[in-house]
Design a protein around this motif. Structure first.
Motif, short mmCIF file in Angstrom:
data_model
loop_
_atom_site.label_atom_id
_atom_site.label_comp_id
_atom_site.label_asym_id
_atom_site.label_seq_id
_atom_site.Cartn_x
_atom_site.Cartn_y
_atom_site.Cartn_z
N MET A 128 -1.86 -2.77 -33.11
CA MET A 128 -2.35 -2.95 -34.47
C MET A 128 -3.48 -1.96 -34.76
O MET A 128 -4.40 -1.81 -33.95
CB MET A 128 -2.86 -4.37 -34.67
N ARG A 129 -3.40 -1.26 -35.88
CA ARG A 129 -4.44 -0.29 -36.23
C ARG A 129 -5.74 -1.01 -36.60
O ARG A 129 -5.72 -2.04 -37.27
CB ARG A 129 -3.99 0.59 -37.39
N ARG A 130 -6.84 -0.44 -36.17
CA ARG A 130 -8.15 -0.97 -36.49
C ARG A 130 -8.62 -0.37 -37.81
O ARG A 130 -8.55 0.84 -38.01
CB ARG A 130 -9.15 -0.64 -35.38
N LYS A 131 -9.12 -1.22 -38.69
CA LYS A 131 -9.56 -0.76 -40.01
C LYS A 131 -11.05 -0.44 -39.97
O LYS A 131 -11.87 -1.29 -39.58
CB LYS A 131 -9.27 -1.82 -41.07
N ILE A 132 -11.39 0.79 -40.36
CA ILE A 132 -12.77 1.27 -40.30
C ILE A 132 -13.20 1.72 -41.69
O ILE A 132 -12.49 2.48 -42.36
CB ILE A 132 -12.90 2.45 -39.32
N LEU A 133 -14.37 1.25 -42.10
CA LEU A 133 -14.99 1.76 -43.32
C LEU A 133 -16.06 2.75 -42.92
O LEU A 133 -17.02 2.39 -42.21
CB LEU A 133 -15.61 0.63 -44.14
N LEU A 134 -15.90 4.00 -43.32
CA LEU A 134 -16.86 5.05 -43.00
C LEU A 134 -17.82 5.20 -44.18
O LEU A 134 -17.40 5.55 -45.28
CB LEU A 134 -16.13 6.36 -42.71
N LEU A 135 -19.09 4.95 -43.94
CA LEU A 135 -20.10 4.99 -44.99
C LEU A 135 -20.90 6.28 -44.92
O LEU A 135 -21.45 6.62 -43.87
CB LEU A 135 -21.05 3.79 -44.85
N ASP A 136 -20.97 6.99 -46.05
CA ASP A 136 -21.79 8.20 -46.15
C ASP A 136 -22.68 8.05 -47.38
O ASP A 136 -22.19 8.04 -48.51
CB ASP A 136 -20.91 9.44 -46.27
N THR A 137 -23.98 7.95 -47.16
CA THR A 137 -24.93 7.73 -48.25
C THR A 137 -25.64 9.01 -48.68
O THR A 137 -26.57 8.97 -49.47
CB THR A 137 -25.99 6.71 -47.83
N LYS A 147 -3.98 4.50 -34.26
CA LYS A 147 -4.98 3.55 -33.78
C LYS A 147 -5.96 3.13 -34.87
O LYS A 147 -6.44 2.00 -34.89
CB LYS A 147 -5.77 4.15 -32.62
N PHE A 148 -6.28 4.07 -35.77
CA PHE A 148 -7.35 3.82 -36.73
C PHE A 148 -6.89 4.08 -38.16
O PHE A 148 -6.27 5.11 -38.44
CB PHE A 148 -8.55 4.71 -36.43
N ALA A 149 -7.22 3.15 -39.04
CA ALA A 149 -7.01 3.33 -40.48
C ALA A 149 -8.40 3.43 -41.12
O ALA A 149 -9.11 2.43 -41.23
CB ALA A 149 -6.24 2.16 -41.06
N VAL A 150 -8.78 4.64 -41.50
CA VAL A 150 -10.13 4.89 -42.00
C VAL A 150 -10.13 4.99 -43.52
O VAL A 150 -9.29 5.67 -44.10
CB VAL A 150 -10.71 6.19 -41.40
N THR A 151 -11.08 4.30 -44.13
CA THR A 151 -11.36 4.46 -45.55
C THR A 151 -12.81 4.91 -45.67
O THR A 151 -13.69 4.37 -44.99
CB THR A 151 -11.18 3.14 -46.31
N ILE A 165 -15.06 -1.86 -31.21
CA ILE A 165 -14.23 -2.82 -31.95
C ILE A 165 -13.62 -3.84 -31.00
O ILE A 165 -13.59 -5.04 -31.27
CB ILE A 165 -13.14 -2.08 -32.75
N GLU A 166 -13.16 -3.37 -29.85
CA GLU A 166 -12.54 -4.26 -28.87
C GLU A 166 -13.56 -5.29 -28.36
O GLU A 166 -13.29 -6.47 -28.25
CB GLU A 166 -11.99 -3.44 -27.70
N ARG A 167 -14.78 -4.81 -28.09
CA ARG A 167 -15.82 -5.70 -27.59
C ARG A 167 -16.19 -6.74 -28.63
O ARG A 167 -16.37 -7.92 -28.35
CB ARG A 167 -17.05 -4.88 -27.19
N ARG A 168 -16.30 -6.28 -29.89
CA ARG A 168 -16.68 -7.20 -30.96
C ARG A 168 -15.58 -8.24 -31.21
O ARG A 168 -15.86 -9.39 -31.52
CB ARG A 168 -16.95 -6.39 -32.23
N THR A 169 -14.34 -7.84 -31.03
CA THR A 169 -13.21 -8.75 -31.25
C THR A 169 -13.22 -9.89 -30.26
O THR A 169 -12.79 -11.01 -30.57
CB THR A 169 -11.86 -7.97 -31.10
N HIS A 170 -13.75 -9.62 -29.05
CA HIS A 170 -13.74 -10.65 -28.01
C HIS A 170 -15.08 -11.36 -27.85
O HIS A 170 -15.27 -12.11 -26.90
CB HIS A 170 -13.33 -10.02 -26.67
N VAL A 171 -16.00 -11.09 -28.80
CA VAL A 171 -17.28 -11.80 -28.72
C VAL A 171 -17.09 -13.28 -29.02
O VAL A 171 -16.40 -13.63 -29.97
CB VAL A 171 -18.28 -11.18 -29.73
#
Length: 406
Positions: free
Chosen positions: A1-10, A32-36, A400-406
């Protein structure tokens, strides 16, 4: 399953960090990654390209959070605070930051949090540095997502911000070992800090020096000094102009030009300084150019006199196209330039030393050749873009993997 990432640029402008981000997004594993991307500003550059059009062309969706103008109450409050706390710089800065947090940071954090929830993202990946990404830290306070901070320049951190980073960030990606060290010395937990050095595409087609110089109208006998970047105080082009003034007075017979590629608020002051130093006939302001490699290839010497950097891509690019480099002894730049091996290093603000190096490289073609050969080899061996992409991907995946298993 692709991991969804929000990339923030301020950020507010299209700089080296933006280019590094784009190089990553062109190559990131889409399986692996779906970036927005989430931007505050739709950056544009000289050929009418916008960041939105570039992202669309590589299949990366982008969301813009419109920024409102600073309200009058905030402006007046900050003026009052400057007056009341003139005696304590740190306290004044802290109080002004609180005003900014109320009118700008927290509303942006709310918008980012809503985007994260609606899109069910697995991670927020921030593209600037902690002090300019505070809204990102606020946005994920109540979200069970990974938080990754890319730190692209030597950071400015206070105790409160360090505490916030250590409490919430999963990883801080430093663009150089020097930036990593600065983070840790400021108090950021060492286990959260990772170095993934900036890099460039070493396989790209490189411009031909003779062809470019002819096209740009640079005579073969004219020695070309050059700089590339935003014309802002931090880049210290005024030090370069002062050093060139000394160079001209020492060698009035020399045939040379200083080509300044870029635009910014300091251009008028630099033009005035050129007049003061009596070098205005040697200075060429090109404005922003979207073909920086061509200009780098045309230079005999590239100069970066900045007060601070992260790991400047433009130095890597100069080395790749076999142009000699002079740089200030600051974090990032000094990591790329081994003095008298891959370039020449001077202490920031040392005009006399910089001027002496200009004279040395103008006179000594053998030295220039030795420096550029060693520099090109180092870039090709250590700074390939593939290493950069795989390093960032690994950190994103693990966080992401570590956070998923917290």
């Amino acid at each position: 399953m692709r991991r969804k990432i929000l990339l923030l640029d301020t950020g507010r402008e299209w700089g080296g960090g933006t280019n590094s981000m784009l190089e990553l997004l062109k190559r990131i594993d889409r399986q692996k990654f779906a970036v927005t991307c989430c931007f505050y500003n739709n950056y544009s550059r000289g050929n009418s390209e916008t960041i939105e059009s570039i992202l669309n062309s590589i299949g990366i969706p982008v969301i813009f959070i419109p920024q409102r103008r600073q309200p009058m109450w905030a402006k007046l409050s900050k003026e009052l605070l400057r007056t009341l706390f003139f005696f304590n710089r740190s306290l004044k800065k802290e109080m002004i930051a609180r005003v900014d947090e109320i009118w700008r940071v927290l509303p942006n954090a709310k918008a980012i949090s809503s985007i994260m929830r609606a899109g069910q993202y697995n991670a927020l990946y921030m593209n600037n540095q902690p002090s300019t990404n505070v809204e990102g830290y606020c946005a994920v306070n109540n979200l069970d997502v990974a938080l990754i901070q890319h730190c692209r320049i030597e950071p400015q951190l206070n105790a409160a911000l360090v505490k916030r980073v250590n409490e919430r960030v999963d990883a801080v990606i430093a663009v150089s070992h020097g930036v990593n060290q600065s983070l840790r010395q400021s108090g950021v937990d060492a286990q959260r800090c990772f170095t993934v050095s900036n890099a460039i595409d070493i396989h790209q087609t490189l411009p031909d020096r003779a062809e470019v110089r002819e096209r740009l109208g640079y005579a073969p006998e004219t020695f070309i000094f050059g700089s590339i970047g935003s014309l802002i105080t931090r880049k210290a082009n005024h030090h370069i102009f002062q050093a060139l003034g000394q160079f001209k007075r020492a060698h009035p017979e020399a045939k040379w030009k200083m080509v300044v590629v870029g635009s910014g608020p300091e251009q008028e002051k630099l033009a005035q300084l050129a007049g003061t130093e009596m070098i205005e006939s040697h200075i060429v302001f090109t404005g922003f150019q979207n073909n920086p490699l061509d200009y780098l290839a045309a230079f005999d010497v590239f100069i970066l006199a900045s007060r601070s950097e992260g790991l400047p891509r433009v130095v890597l690019e100069a080395m790749l196209v076999k142009t000699a480099v002079i740089g200030s002894n600051v974090v990032g730049t000094a990591e790329l330039i081994n003095h008298n091996e891959t370039g020449l290093i001077f202490e920031y603000g040392d005009i006399d030393r910089l001027s002496g190096y200009l004279m040395t490289l103008w006179q000594d073609a053998t030295l220039r050749q030795r420096l550029i050969e060693a520099a090109e080899l180092r870039v090709r061996e250590q700074y390939a873009i593939e290493n950069y992409v795989s390093g960032v991907e690994m950190i994103l995946e693990k966080c992401i993997e570590r956070r998923t298993h917290v």
